[in-house]
Design a protein around this motif. Sequence first.
Motif, PDB file in Angstrom:
ATOM      1  N   ARG A 415     -12.708  59.496 -93.465  1.00 22.31           N
ATOM      2  CA  ARG A 415     -11.543  58.722 -93.927  1.00 22.31           C
ATOM      3  C   ARG A 415     -11.168  59.090 -95.359  1.00 22.31           C
ATOM      4  NH1 ARG A 415     -13.505  53.082 -91.052  1.00 22.31           N
ATOM      5  NH2 ARG A 415     -12.420  53.435 -89.051  1.00 22.31           N
ATOM      6  N   TYR A 419      -8.502  61.389 -92.885  1.00 22.26           N
ATOM      7  CA  TYR A 419      -8.386  61.223 -91.440  1.00 22.26           C
ATOM      8  C   TYR A 419      -8.340  59.740 -91.086  1.00 22.26           C
ATOM      9  CZ  TYR A 419      -9.333  66.179 -90.882  1.00 22.26           C
ATOM     10  OH  TYR A 419      -9.254  67.547 -90.945  1.00 22.26           O
ATOM     11  N   THR A 420      -7.680  59.452 -89.989  1.00 26.10           N
ATOM     12  CA  THR A 420      -7.590  58.085 -89.487  1.00 26.10           C
ATOM     13  C   THR A 420      -7.615  58.124 -87.963  1.00 26.10           C
ATOM     14  OG1 THR A 420      -6.320  56.023 -89.623  1.00 26.10           O
ATOM     15  CG2 THR A 420      -5.067  58.068 -89.367  1.00 26.10           C
ATOM     16  N   HIS A 421      -7.729  56.958 -87.342  1.00 26.14           N
ATOM     17  CA  HIS A 421      -7.818  56.902 -85.880  1.00 26.14           C
ATOM     18  C   HIS A 421      -6.474  56.516 -85.258  1.00 26.14           C
ATOM     19  CE1 HIS A 421     -12.280  56.659 -86.430  1.00 26.14           C
ATOM     20  NE2 HIS A 421     -12.219  57.414 -85.338  1.00 26.14           N
ATOM     21  N   ARG A 422      -6.152  57.196 -84.170  1.00 31.98           N
ATOM     22  CA  ARG A 422      -5.042  56.763 -83.332  1.00 31.98           C
ATOM     23  C   ARG A 422      -5.503  55.602 -82.458  1.00 31.98           C
ATOM     24  NH1 ARG A 422      -3.034  62.491 -81.071  1.00 31.98           N
ATOM     25  NH2 ARG A 422      -4.484  61.847 -79.431  1.00 31.98           N
ATOM     26  N   LEU A 427      -9.538  60.945 -83.789  1.00 29.13           N
ATOM     27  CA  LEU A 427      -9.459  61.099 -85.237  1.00 29.13           C
ATOM     28  C   LEU A 427      -8.378  62.130 -85.558  1.00 29.13           C
ATOM     29  CD1 LEU A 427     -11.130  59.869 -87.623  1.00 29.13           C
ATOM     30  CD2 LEU A 427     -12.335  62.058 -87.699  1.00 29.13           C
ATOM     31  N   ALA A 430      -4.123  62.009 -91.305  1.00 31.87           N
ATOM     32  CA  ALA A 430      -3.222  60.894 -91.575  1.00 31.87           C
ATOM     33  C   ALA A 430      -1.812  61.361 -91.914  1.00 31.87           C
ATOM     34  CB  ALA A 430      -3.776  60.041 -92.717  1.00 31.87           C
TER      35      ALA A 430
END
Length: 609
Positions: A415, A419-422, A427, A430
């Motif tokens: 993070r 990076y972030t989660h859908r 992952l 962003a």
Amino acid sequence: MRVTVPLLAALAALAASPVLAASPSEVPTRHALALYGEPALPADFAHFPHADPEAPVGGTLARGANGSFDSTNPFIVQGTPASGLNAIYDTLMVANPDEPFTMYGLLASGIRLDPERQWIEFDLHPEARFHDGHPVDADDVVFSFETLTERGQPFYAAYYDDVRAVRAVDADTVHIDLADSESRELPLILGQMPILPAHYWADRDFERPTRDALLGSGPYRIERVDPGRRIVYARVDDYWGRDLPVNRGRHNIARLVFDYYRDQTVALEAFKAGNLDLRIETSARNWATAYDFPAAEAGFVERLAVPDGQPAGMQAYVMNLRRETFQDVRVREALNLAFDFDWLNEHLFYGAYERTHSYFENSPMAAEGLPGEDELALLEPHRDALPERVFDEPLPVDHPEAMRPRLRRALTLLREAGYTHRDDGTLVDAETGEPLTLEVLLFDTQFERVVQPLLRNLARLGVQGDIRIVDVNQYLNRLREFDFDIVVGSFPQSANPGNEQREFWGSEYADAPQSRNLIGLESPVIDDLVDELIAADSRDALDTAARALDRVLRWGFYVIPQWHLDSTRIALWDKFGWREPFPEYNLDLDAWWIEPERAEAIEARQRNR
């Protein structure tokens, strides 16, 4: 006393000038060179202690090789070379495997090394002959150096980077000027250079793969080439160097056979059937479970674990920095956190291995704790270019906690890296929305089961991982072009690392095809530390430079270290003889022999099955 101005000027010029090299006539001729100290064996030694000059001669050693081959030239970028080709070539000197790094004369009957290490000279044995009877002379040495460094694999240019010139003094003497007199190992590694026949290659294209039975001067010649399937070497009965002390009691086996198998499971079955005589086992599962078969139970098959005195080196998942995915150190560290060695060792490896941390594992060169004063002297000039943890956090970097908290730490790092989660748990970047994906490139199906647990842990983080298995030739081609995300790579180390470190980590080899800089490192700091290691003038200085280099590499998280074993596992049909104790630093199968009576008993059993 009155001193004139011209005399003062002359003295000042002399003080500012480099130390003058001694002339060859002023330097004693030696039989061997040691990296530090003196050779263990005197000039009149009869044979290496682990070799038996009374050993019987004859028999066949058949071994398995992996994949395929399409060339008998091991020195060039193109083609996949066959196994065992070093047996047909002599070198200027040869190492004693019972010493850390000492080279004894082979083609060289005498060695003269300038005390300031600005040059080295080799006297060649007047009796030295290639297999066609042509003398081995100084022109062949010059040809070999120029050909290997200019037209061979990048390794040779890296290895001999500090050589300024090579010239023939006369037919039996070659003189080599050294540009960097600080490299203690350079004179010794020049002795490792295979000597090629200039007359043979005069009307041949050295850079094209060939399947010809190439000409050498060594203890074996190529007898048969079955491309992709088998290569056979025959002992040269009139080998010119048979009675040299370094050869006496060695090269006893009459035929060396390498049979190729695309599947290691098939190769194992071939060994159990008696089609292969010896197998170096790399699978812990096979070692624990696969050797319970009738011939073994009847005492016809033996297993050995031969201690290995060399550093374990680094076997690892190697991340390719040429891929944008791996350019962020936080991503690389997160991938390290997802690797669960303890689970693998318990469930797949029968507890056989130790976790690798260092690039110089199992040696005094491995960095530990915080850097000491000597290390800091090398690291401080680069403080602004290094992360603070190099100076403030102790090694080894280990993760004893359970996998769940490690994955939480990994997710935090990812993070922080953007990076972030859908919604579906994937992952993604962003900013771009691109998923974080990676592919592990393999050529051996046996390793698939080892990679899968890592990919499962990464999937828990939302990372999309895949395995791509290709044949050996395609695998080698992709390595040459650095066309991979992650591969299982190896960076072997000796007790005396040196010039080869340039090709492992050096910036100038990051984009050189077929170089061993698989990571794609381009770091002025690492380049400088490699130079410090090569220039080390004592054992303590070498250890310190290696620890500093090790520390910087490890805090870069460029690889995911795997595991190591402190011995070589050998399964063999019980027809071989050898002397014990084994050499301390390297296994020398060239000193083994075939026991005729035991070989005959095994052959009789095979005929009567």
